[in-house]
Motif scaffolding. Structure first.
Motif, short mmCIF file in Angstrom:
data_model
loop_
_atom_site.label_atom_id
_atom_site.label_comp_id
_atom_site.label_asym_id
_atom_site.label_seq_id
_atom_site.Cartn_x
_atom_site.Cartn_y
_atom_site.Cartn_z
N GLN A 168 46.29 39.07 47.08
CA GLN A 168 46.97 38.71 46.14
C GLN A 168 47.12 37.00 46.18
O GLN A 168 46.54 36.41 46.76
CB GLN A 168 48.42 39.09 46.70
N LEU A 169 47.46 36.63 45.06
CA LEU A 169 47.43 35.07 44.75
C LEU A 169 48.64 34.80 44.18
O LEU A 169 49.37 35.32 43.42
CB LEU A 169 46.16 34.74 43.76
N SER A 170 49.27 33.53 44.62
CA SER A 170 50.48 33.13 44.27
C SER A 170 50.46 31.56 44.00
O SER A 170 49.74 30.86 44.60
CB SER A 170 51.44 33.26 45.44
N ILE A 171 51.07 31.07 42.91
CA ILE A 171 51.16 29.73 42.55
C ILE A 171 52.30 28.97 43.23
O ILE A 171 53.66 29.41 42.96
CB ILE A 171 51.28 29.44 40.83
N ASP A 172 52.05 28.10 44.20
CA ASP A 172 53.37 27.53 44.75
C ASP A 172 53.83 26.29 44.36
O ASP A 172 53.04 25.78 43.38
CB ASP A 172 52.68 27.05 46.27
N ASP A 173 54.81 25.81 44.40
CA ASP A 173 55.63 24.66 43.94
C ASP A 173 55.54 24.76 42.39
O ASP A 173 55.50 23.75 41.74
CB ASP A 173 54.94 23.56 44.37
N TYR A 174 55.66 26.01 41.93
CA TYR A 174 55.73 25.90 40.42
C TYR A 174 56.71 25.28 39.65
O TYR A 174 58.05 25.20 40.10
CB TYR A 174 55.71 27.64 39.94
N GLY A 175 56.04 24.46 38.60
CA GLY A 175 57.11 23.82 37.70
C GLY A 175 56.92 22.25 38.21
O GLY A 175 57.47 21.41 37.34
N THR A 176 56.28 21.74 39.18
CA THR A 176 56.25 20.52 39.49
C THR A 176 55.06 19.73 39.02
O THR A 176 54.75 18.50 39.01
CB THR A 176 56.24 20.02 41.13
N GLY A 177 54.04 20.59 38.57
CA GLY A 177 52.79 20.15 37.73
C GLY A 177 52.77 20.01 36.52
O GLY A 177 53.72 20.15 35.75
#
Ligand code: C2E
Ligand code: MG
Ligand code: MG
Length: 277
Positions: A168-177
């Protein structure tokens, strides 16, 4: 053991950084790098379904050193891939041990930018999963948006290979990039972790609430689940539940804890949430 290769800008770092890097090398061999685990709670049934592994350096003199203080220093060195391999090994071994004890938990492991660009990573992950006898879909790898954007072609190849193995893959700290959900849609990603900066302000700032609720709606349309990190109080959890957020993680549920403490923490969280519900 690999040789550390310093990139040019690292060579110019002050001697304390170089000292720290050498110490870290020994720390790896001496077993001073350990993992703590923070529970992730599913909101529809209020159950702990998984944990995130977070690295801790038990320094003999300085005490516990946070990954935020040493991961950036090793990012571009050979040591980073050694640390990543070590972390994956520990996390998967623990995952298998909990499974044998009757706890089927998903295990999230953080990847640094350079690990994502390492062409050996997918085969390494497959080998470690087989060694620990952990089913691939039990492992979630967390990557940041900036990591995925740093070399989109190379990181996409790595992500596709990992995803094809069932990880499974997950995008961390989403919204800061700077990436948009439309761009991430092309990635084989199952989960978005909304950055804690939005979550800690959820009840104070209307703008944060608007970002959070619209991200949840859009993610759902793109068939991604949203996990909120940094949930520090009950009211924030209630608000996220109303917005149909998939899961929450944060100090209010539990800080990261040692492996031995985790079973007790899970019981305590689920008891507390049942009585509040
Ligand atoms: P992250 O993956 O976004 O992890 C979440 C961070 O927020 C953790 O900090 C966690 O302890 C902290 N946290 C948890 N709940 C709350 C809360 O309610 N409020 C607030 N304010 N913070 C909370 P930590 O453990 O210091 O890790 C910092 C970062 O270091 C991680 O951010 C991750 O990017 C990186 N990291 C940690 N372990 C590893 C690892 O094994 N490998 C790599 N490459 N990076 C790691
Ligand atoms: Mg993370
Ligand atoms: Mg994060």
């Amino acid at each position: 053991a690999g040789v550390m290769r310093f990139s040019d800008d690292l060579k110019q770092e002050d001697p304390r950084t170089l000292l720290l890097l050498n110490e870290l090398r020994d720390a790896l061999a001496a077993g001073q790098l350990q993992l703590q685990y923070q529970p992730k709670v599913r909101l529809h049934d209020l159950r702990v379904f998984g944990v995130e592994a977070l690295l801790r350096w038990q320094h003999p003199v300085n005490g516990t050193v946070s990954p935020a203080d040493f991961i950036p220093l090793i990012e571009r060195t050979q040591l980073m891939s050694e640390v990543t391999r070590h972390v994956l090994g520990m996390a998967l071994e623990q995952c298998a041990a909990w499974e044998r004890a009757g706890m089927a938990l998903s295990m999230a492991v953080n990847l640094s930018t350079c690990s994502l660009l390492d062409p050996m990573l997918p085969s390494d992950v497959r080998r470690q999963l087989a060694l620990a006898k952990v089913p691939p879909n039990r492992l979630a790898l967390e990557i940041t948006e900036s990591a995925a954007m740093s070399d989109p072609g190379a990181s996409m190849r790595t992500l596709r290979a990992l995803s094809a193995s069932g990880v499974q893959l997950s995008i961390d700290d989403y919204g800061t990039g700077y990436s948009s959900l439309a761009y991430l849609q092309d990635m084989p990603v199952e989960e978005l972790k909304l950055d804690k900066s939005f979550i800690v302000n959820l009840l104070q700032f209307e703008a944060s609430a608007a970002i959070v609720s619209s991200t949840i709606r859009l993610a759902r349309k793109l068939r991604m689940r949203v996990v909120a990190e940094g949930v520090e109080d009950a009211d924030t959890m209630v608000a996220l539940r109303k917005m149909h957020c998939f899961a929450v993680q944060g100090y209010w549920l539990s800080p990261p804890v040692d492996a031995v403490a985790l079973p007790g923490v899970i019981l305590e969280i689920e008891r507390r949430l049942r009585s509040a519900a």
